[in-house]
Design an enzyme around this catalytic site. Structure first.
Site, short mmCIF file in Angstrom:
data_model
loop_
_atom_site.label_atom_id
_atom_site.label_comp_id
_atom_site.label_asym_id
_atom_site.label_seq_id
_atom_site.Cartn_x
_atom_site.Cartn_y
_atom_site.Cartn_z
N LYS A 1 2.14 -3.33 6.68
CA LYS A 1 2.55 -3.35 5.26
C LYS A 1 4.06 -3.11 5.14
CE LYS A 1 -1.43 -4.30 3.49
NZ LYS A 1 -1.67 -5.66 2.95
N PHE B 1 -2.30 2.88 -4.50
CA PHE B 1 -2.76 4.17 -4.01
C PHE B 1 -4.24 3.99 -3.63
CE2 PHE B 1 0.88 6.95 -3.87
CZ PHE B 1 1.83 6.00 -4.21
N ASN B 2 -5.19 4.77 -4.07
CA ASN B 2 -6.55 4.59 -3.54
C ASN B 2 -7.46 3.88 -4.55
OD1 ASN B 2 -5.37 6.67 -1.74
ND2 ASN B 2 -7.40 6.61 -0.84
N SER C 1 0.84 -1.20 0.00
CA SER C 1 0.00 0.00 0.00
C SER C 1 0.87 1.24 0.00
CB SER C 1 -0.85 -0.03 1.27
OG SER C 1 -1.41 1.24 1.50
N TYR D 1 -1.86 -0.53 10.86
CA TYR D 1 -2.13 -1.16 9.56
C TYR D 1 -0.95 -0.87 8.62
CZ TYR D 1 -3.72 -1.14 4.71
OH TYR D 1 -3.80 -1.31 3.35
#
Ligand code: UD1
Length: 333
Positions: free
Chosen positions: A155, A180-181, A126, A151
């Site tokens: 990662k 990304f998103n 992420s 979180y």
């Protein structure tokens, strides 16, 4: 022979779209998902799209016996490891739960891959690994800051763990994909973002607001950005799914390589512009109100994704508007 690809978390948002993309590319998805944040509806949605029965096992990736049984039942050529908890807010409240699940499942996966002699891994990482960057866009060489949440830490640690594993196992290949998103849905409306319980991410909440189920809260109006709201690099989930196919093909051609790739459009949208764009494309109103900044949010981050283009031969084909249209098409159903 058709290559079998194990997709852990394959009934989730990105996993389900990746299963479709793999099938389209002539690879065979084998899905494992404990349905902790999704449901069988997504599995049936994938089947509707590909018009084929899926191999699906409702296993927990932290359970070594269960994961091992998959490697014993099928010849596995590569693994895409999505299975993980992903709520930033929940991770702040329950860091141990995140550490145990996200690191535990990765450890089990690497052990089972080693036992079965499987050397090709695509890992779901992420953009959160960068923390709040000093400069944008970020490249894969941008140094990691302290993660903004447990979180994010899982990662960062996950990537470290795979890098070390690669160093010790000279034929092992891994692509660490820094999303990304992700937003949007399959254009058929059969699969999309359907978390259980109250969603955390922007688009499921925007959809609920469009349906009149809530008033959307915009977290922060005084960021140092053109309209005062946060900036993100939103990417259509089908573009992201196709990046996994490209990454798999790349790992198959390697012999002892581990590399990270940013996956984004390389452009930004603000929270406010997402709402306005959603309203005008879909012809619906989003009731919203201003709210405090959300703890752990970074102000702005976007990708330089040229490494993925140069090495994987992948780039985005769909716009933010396409994603907003597909997202609402799914939510309406
Ligand atoms: C974060 C992580 C991302 C991770 C994802 C998983 C960063 C930079 N990104 O994304 O890597 O995969 O969580 O969940 O850490 N917003 C509102 N109102 C809402 C919900 C969101 O204004 O009700 C805003 C947020 O403040 C943010 C934007 O919408 O600016 C996107 O939020 P969200 O969809 O939750 O994703 P990130 O937090 O960016």
């Amino acid at each position: 022979m058709e290559k079998n690809i194990l997709i852990t978390g394959g009934a989730g948002f990105i996993g389900s779209h990746t299963a479709v993309a793999l099938h389209q590319a002539g690879l065979k998805p084998i899905i494992v998902d404990n349905l902790s944040n999704t449901s069988m509806e997504m599995v049936h949605g994938i089947e509707n799209i590909i018009q084929e029965k899926l191999v699906f096992h409702p296993y927990d990736c932290c359970n070594k016996e269960q994961v091992k049984s998959i490697f014993e039942q099928y010849p596995i050529h590569g693994v895409i490891h999505f299975a993980a908890f992903k709520s930033v807010a929940e991770s702040v409240l329950e860091p141990q739960k995140y550490m145990k699940n996200n690191m535990g499942s990765l450890e089990v996966m690497l052990e089972c891959m080693k036992d079965a002699g499987v050397n090709n891994l695509v890992f779901s990482s992420s953009a959160t690994v960068y923390g709040e960057p000093d400069d944008n866009p970020v490249t894969e060489d941008t140094p990691f800051k302290k993660a903004a949440s447990p979180y994010g830490e899982t990662k960062q640690l996950g990537e470290d763990c795979i890098q070390s594993y690669c160093t010790e196992n000279i034929h092992f290949n891994a692509a660490l994909l820094r999303y990304f998103n992700p937003i949007g849905a399959h254009p058929s409306g059969n699969i999309g973002e359907l978390p259980l319980g109250i969603p955390n991410n922007l688009l499921p909440l925007v959809n609920q607001a469009a349906k009149g189920e809530r008033v959307l809260k915009i977290f922060g109006k005084d960021y140092n950005t053109p309209d005062g709201t946060c900036l993100r690099d939103y990417i259509h989930v089908m573009d992201l799914a196709e990046a996994h196919v490209a990454a798999l093909r790349w790992v198959f051609g390697q012999n002892g390589t581990c590399q990270a790739f940013n996956l984004g459009q390389g452009k930004v949208d603000s929270v406010l512009s997402i709402i306005q764009n959603f309203e005008s494309i879909n012809g619906v109103a989003i009731p919203y109100e201003w709210s405090e900044r959300r703890p752990g949010d970074v102000e702005q981050i976007w990708a330089n994704a040229s490494k993925a283009k140069n090495i994987l031969g992948w780039e985005t084909k769909r716009s933010t508007s396409d994603a907003l249209r597909d997202s609402w098409n799914f939510a309406k159903k």
